[in-house]
Design a protein around this motif. Sequence first.
Motif, PDB file in Angstrom:
ATOM      1  N   ASP A 174       0.610  -1.165  -0.325  1.00  0.00           N
ATOM      2  CA  ASP A 174      -0.392   0.737  -0.065  1.00  0.00           C
ATOM      3  C   ASP A 174       0.849   0.574  -0.137  1.00  0.00           C
ATOM      4  OD1 ASP A 174      -3.591   0.736   0.997  1.00  0.00           O
ATOM      5  OD2 ASP A 174      -1.744   2.640   1.008  1.00  0.00           O
ATOM      6  N   ILE A 210       0.723   4.034   1.253  1.00  0.00           N
ATOM      7  CA  ILE A 210       0.852   5.443   2.290  1.00  0.00           C
ATOM      8  C   ILE A 210       0.689   3.994   3.151  1.00  0.00           C
ATOM      9  CG2 ILE A 210      -0.818   6.675   3.546  1.00  0.00           C
ATOM     10  CD1 ILE A 210      -2.135   7.583   0.121  1.00  0.00           C
ATOM     11  N   THR A 211       0.186   3.018   3.750  1.00  0.00           N
ATOM     12  CA  THR A 211       0.056   2.557   5.089  1.00  0.00           C
ATOM     13  C   THR A 211       0.630   1.082   5.048  1.00  0.00           C
ATOM     14  OG1 THR A 211      -1.992   0.647   4.247  1.00  0.00           O
ATOM     15  CG2 THR A 211      -2.546   2.254   4.935  1.00  0.00           C
ATOM     16  N   ALA A 212       1.731   1.500   3.794  1.00  0.00           N
ATOM     17  CA  ALA A 212       2.888   0.150   3.539  1.00  0.00           C
ATOM     18  C   ALA A 212       2.230  -1.148   4.286  1.00  0.00           C
ATOM     19  CB  ALA A 212       3.828   0.727   4.788  1.00  0.00           C
ATOM     20  N   GLU A 213       0.756  -1.435   3.946  1.00  0.00           N
ATOM     21  CA  GLU A 213       0.296  -2.953   4.751  1.00  0.00           C
ATOM     22  C   GLU A 213       0.944  -3.650   3.647  1.00  0.00           C
ATOM     23  OE1 GLU A 213      -3.446  -2.123   6.150  1.00  0.00           O
ATOM     24  OE2 GLU A 213      -3.591  -0.955   5.251  1.00  0.00           O
ATOM     25  N   LEU A 226       6.798 -13.029   6.901  1.00  0.00           N
ATOM     26  CA  LEU A 226       5.724 -11.489   7.304  1.00  0.00           C
ATOM     27  C   LEU A 226       5.166 -11.538   8.561  1.00  0.00           C
ATOM     28  CD1 LEU A 226       3.800 -10.798   3.966  1.00  0.00           C
ATOM     29  CD2 LEU A 226       5.495  -9.604   4.245  1.00  0.00           C
ATOM     30  N   TYR A 227       5.360 -12.065   9.700  1.00  0.00           N
ATOM     31  CA  TYR A 227       4.623 -12.184  10.504  1.00  0.00           C
ATOM     32  C   TYR A 227       4.844 -12.309  12.089  1.00  0.00           C
ATOM     33  CZ  TYR A 227       0.587 -11.785   7.600  1.00  0.00           C
ATOM     34  OH  TYR A 227      -0.191 -11.115   6.760  1.00  0.00           O
ATOM     35  N   GLU A 263      -4.538 -14.918   5.617  1.00  0.00           N
ATOM     36  CA  GLU A 263      -2.994 -14.594   5.272  1.00  0.00           C
ATOM     37  C   GLU A 263      -2.031 -15.522   4.453  1.00  0.00           C
ATOM     38  OE1 GLU A 263      -4.185 -14.072   8.476  1.00  0.00           O
ATOM     39  OE2 GLU A 263      -5.114 -12.027   7.570  1.00  0.00           O
ATOM     40  N   ILE A 273       9.308  -8.656   7.829  1.00  0.00           N
ATOM     41  CA  ILE A 273       8.936  -7.193   8.000  1.00  0.00           C
ATOM     42  C   ILE A 273       7.316  -6.971   7.989  1.00  0.00           C
ATOM     43  CG2 ILE A 273       9.103  -7.566   5.286  1.00  0.00           C
ATOM     44  CD1 ILE A 273      10.205  -4.669   4.905  1.00  0.00           C
ATOM     45  N   SER A 274       7.249  -5.705   9.076  1.00  0.00           N
ATOM     46  CA  SER A 274       5.807  -5.635   9.095  1.00  0.00           C
ATOM     47  C   SER A 274       5.736  -4.328   8.724  1.00  0.00           C
ATOM     48  CB  SER A 274       5.789  -5.356  10.859  1.00  0.00           C
ATOM     49  OG  SER A 274       6.477  -4.418  10.660  1.00  0.00           O
ATOM     50  N   PRO A 275       4.530  -3.735   7.811  1.00  0.00           N
ATOM     51  CA  PRO A 275       4.024  -2.779   7.452  1.00  0.00           C
ATOM     52  C   PRO A 275       4.485  -1.453   7.761  1.00  0.00           C
ATOM     53  CG  PRO A 275       1.843  -4.420   7.853  1.00  0.00           C
ATOM     54  CD  PRO A 275       3.250  -4.795   8.570  1.00  0.00           C
ATOM     55  N   ASN A 276       4.562  -1.777   9.477  1.00  0.00           N
ATOM     56  CA  ASN A 276       5.420  -0.439  10.184  1.00  0.00           C
ATOM     57  C   ASN A 276       6.485  -0.557   9.632  1.00  0.00           C
ATOM     58  OD1 ASN A 276       4.987   0.424  13.644  1.00  0.00           O
ATOM     59  ND2 ASN A 276       6.536   1.120  11.821  1.00  0.00           N
ATOM     60  N   TRP A 326       7.101   0.914   5.978  1.00  0.00           N
ATOM     61  CA  TRP A 326       6.813   1.980   6.433  1.00  0.00           C
ATOM     62  C   TRP A 326       8.160   3.016   6.509  1.00  0.00           C
ATOM     63  CZ3 TRP A 326       5.900   5.539  10.860  1.00  0.00           C
ATOM     64  CH2 TRP A 326       5.219   6.745  10.224  1.00  0.00           C
ATOM     65  N   ASP A 327       8.468   2.559   7.989  1.00  0.00           N
ATOM     66  CA  ASP A 327       9.930   3.054   8.822  1.00  0.00           C
ATOM     67  C   ASP A 327      10.960   3.310   7.959  1.00  0.00           C
ATOM     68  OD1 ASP A 327       8.478   3.185  10.533  1.00  0.00           O
ATOM     69  OD2 ASP A 327       9.915   2.316  11.871  1.00  0.00           O
TER      70      ASP A 327
END
Lengths: 290, 807
Positions: free
Chosen positions: B656, B658-661, B698-699, B725, B777-780, B783-784
């Motif tokens: 995503d 914007i949200t990096a999902e 991913l998790y 998922e 790697i997580s969305p957060n 995003w970072d």
Amino acid sequence: MKPAPFVHHSPRTLDEAVAMLGDVGHDGKVLAGGQSLIPVLNMRLAQPAHLVDINRVAGLDTVTVSDDVVRVGATVRHASLEKNTEAYAVLPLLRQALRNVAHPAIRNRGTTVGSIAHADAAGEMPSIAVLTGAVIEVVGPAGRREVAAADFFEGPLMTVLEADELVEAVRFGRFAEGTRTAFLESARRHGDYALAGVGVAVDVEGQGGDAVVRGARAAYVSVTDVPVVVDLTEAVAGQPFSSAWDGVEDLVQAGIAPEADIHASSEYRRALAAELTRRALTTALSEVAS
Amino acid sequence: MTTRQFGSPVLRKEDPRLVTGNGRYLDDLGHDAWEAAFVRSPHAHARITDIDVDGAVEVEGVIAVYTHEDLDGPAGDRLPLLIPHPSIEAGRTGYALAKDEVNHVGEAIVMVVARDRYIAEDAAQRIVVSYDHLPPVVGIEKSRDGAELVHDDAPGNVAAHLLQEVGNVEAAMAKAPRTLTLDLEIERSACMPMEGKGVLAQWDSDEQRMRIHSSTQTSTGVRAAVAAKLQLPLAQVECIAPDVGGGFGVKIMHPWPEEVLVPWAARRLNHDVKWTEDRREHFTSSAHERGQLQQVTVGFDDDGRLLALDVKFWHDNGAYLPYGVIVPIITATQLLGPYKPQNYRVEFWSLYTNTVLVTPYRGAGRPQGCFAMERTMDAIAAELGIDRTEVRSRNFIQPEEMPYDQGLLFQDGRPLKYDSGDFPASLAKLKALVGWDDFTVYKEEAEAQGRKVGLGIGCYVEGTGVGPYEGGHVHVETSGRVNVATGLTTQGQGHQTILAQIVADELGVSIDDVHVTTGDTRRMPYAVGTFASRGAVMSGNAVALAARAVRAKALRIAADALEVAEEDLQIEDGTISVKGAPHASIALSTVAVMSNPLRYAFDESAKAATQFAGAFDPDKPPVADDDEPGLEGKDFYSPTQATFANGMHAAIVETDPITAEIKILRYCVIHDCGTVVNPMIVEGQVHGGVAQGVGGALYERMEYDETGQLLNASFMDFLIPYASEVPHIETDHLETPSPLNPLGVKGAGEAGTIPVSAVIASAIEDAEGFPIRSMPISPNELWDLRRHQAANPRSTNPRSSTTQESA
Ligand SMILES: Cc1cc2nc3c(=O)[nH]c(=O)nc-3n(C[C@H](O)[C@H](O)[C@H](O)COP(=O)(O)OP(=O)(O)OC[C@H]3O[C@@H](n4cnc5c(N)ncnc54)[C@H](O)[C@@H]3O)c2cc1C
């Protein structure tokens, strides 16, 4: 992971339940769907000596829709409220939010009122209660009292409920005609507690091409200690439906105070909350457009 | 004629029982057993100064409370270091119950036995242990700097150090036109079987016999370990693995403290004792895997051909080293995948930390190795501006180079020599399946709509079916029922089905008549266990050999009876007949009767084998000198080396903007495990493996804080992917049979898991346009990374900022 010993009480009437809670409430807990309480007991994070199980109390399992409220009894499961077509027709936000509460198996047991009494900052329904101006019906040895949702929550997992009181029902307020709603959240996995979530109620005047946005309010999940309503009206009033809603950013950021945990930083939650708000506004309005 | 079972998608024989709730898992057994609970350390590193059990002893229903002081004989000694290796400099193992010191949160200190688990936990809660705190060593960096020690006598926290070199890396690197260095990181995860561990011990004091049921991947291993720890004759100990709800590696480790303590207590108390692990115990007291820091330096030419590969990595082995250095050895050797590095040097340090043990988890060191190699391949492609599949192709070992010796020693102490595989063919299949060459257009279209998509790839070679051996026993009863036993254990893979398929074909009987028993030392006392994707290779070939022995004997007896030559006989549908003259036949069940000369006719069919039943040669004994009664056969399969399966995966992800999902849009697998016994089961293994790989990518991560507390020790916070998922998985197979074994099979169990982190990293990198050097790697985190990248456009990764790229 076995609970410490406790005595299980299974009253059949509300009066009985209230009387029992009066006797044992100081060292007891109400047991509703058990989806939050049982794990807490199994991990011995709490060791109440008594459980007052309200699942067999008559009359608590009903949803009643009236002119201005949807009243949800204490043993109504998330799933049955979610599927209640009458409630959906007058307050679609309930179903919109409930779909995000955990997974179907948990919604089949967990109660909506229980999640409000539990007051988890990551719970969806406390925020919905506040956004809809709900009234919490409380009953205890001293009698009945009603508490506005806005005054009910004191902190994460803390409410104004006394140890010997229970919530009999929650009355969710219906929105004014023309209000459009949406609920969006972002969770690490489908059905998990959200990293951030938002419910919006957008006030729309007029029909079709003439419709204009009058105002909007939002309530958040996982980014505030207690559910709060953020008024977005200043940023949205008069905006076209196709707006990118960039103006809401400052209002959202002023209204929330997310904390970091192992799943996400507070900065990321802030960014999520703002983006979800923009998308939720668009989603709410896309329904009016169609 | 009997339809051939081998190669067809036969439905799993075990499923009707398992899916109707009729499985018998450990906790379904031993209803009258007393139950155990443990007091476990809440601290990562501490000296025990006092244990006060008084409060527990008073609890009604408590039977016994034990500390290390109570353990007599070898039970009180350190647990074994199972796999010694010359690289081990300081091999430390723990005790069944902690002695003086604890080295990770969750280490068992006191055992409570009570009438039931509830009471045992009530009592455990009343036990007071006093501690002197020691500095916790958590994380590879802290361990590596060596300022604080996990074990006083393991300097630098180094458990093992190993360097292997093929060719001359220094010289080749110096001459290489281009070099790159990558710093990489893989986080800890864990097997997380749905059923935790569990042990039930039943002591028969009359017979002085111990029967153990354990939720284990090796019942022979547990049996031998318990016999040694309890000083019992091996003949007096039996171990059975009942239905096991998943293992994925954690249950090949043994003996777990509880596997010693529960039988020890059962004998001492002369009563059945059971322990069923709960999820919290599993998180902090079983085992994790994966955690490594890696540094790769690669030398290559302008075409992207490898000239030299220099790898250093630091492996977090947790507080103790009972399983030796198997995991880092596998990383070091399997890192090479399908490629020829020309010159290769690998050096690892296996380091102690004050965290729970690290032992193999599905993939067992390979996902880390694959990650290192595949990130390197992508980095070379990016550096040279060449297509990523092209760089890989140029470095592939070619089919005509098989068998290909990488010049290293593998985890079984034998040469890392690939027996088979056709990597160019696999890659061609993968590119066709995922639509590799069309992706650029798709990506441009997506970008025009404001979407970010990326395509990733990962290739691996997996040494499977390591020895030393497995056995098979096949017995045809006079009813025609065929009993098959093998000693390795089963955890849901479908062994009962594939072994029955193999035996049905070999013997010419219906698969419905074949009944397979696994993991029961009463039926097959010689066995190794289930790990390293070895079930089909080892037990598959062993039961095939045993069935062939039975077939030969059956034909010999039938040839005698029908007065024809053995070569003229065939077996179909359980009947032996003369080829071309089907009316001249004899049932296999009748041959079973005839194989066992009898004195007593216990049923109708047995009459035929009794002494007055018919003609016999009075000069020969009823059982010939070199023969045995009964229609049974036993054989063992013991290969000279592992067989090497391989595969290639590709994925398309969307992030995503914007949200990096992160969403996996497509996931494609090409898989070569040699001859396929049951394509449906292989596909299931691949699916499950990919699902676990997605978890790792991913998790899943173990969140230890700096004091050694595991912050996410529950399924609420340790994120295993749900079905929602896991992407739809598209598979295609290539069958290059292994020349090493009679069936031509290679292992399939771990394959799906191995490349997933590499593939997803590759795809995210493609979507984002900057390198991904750390997984999961997580969305957060993405995003970072984006923010970091926007601020420092030339950097590669905030968590590996030392990466240098030189031309
Ligand atoms: C895996 C999992 C995922 C979940 N995910 C989510 C999620 O995404 N979002 C979410 O909101 N929830 C989630 N939940 C929690 C679920 O919604 C719970 O059902 C809910 O929070 C509590 O409802 P309950 O009826 O189960 O209450 P219980 O567990 O029975 O009780 C919870 C607490 O509330 C008190 N209580 C309950 N009812 C009353 C009452 N009538 N009066 C006074 N006190 C009362 C109890 O004493 C107890 O302290 C999840 C739960 C699980 C197990």
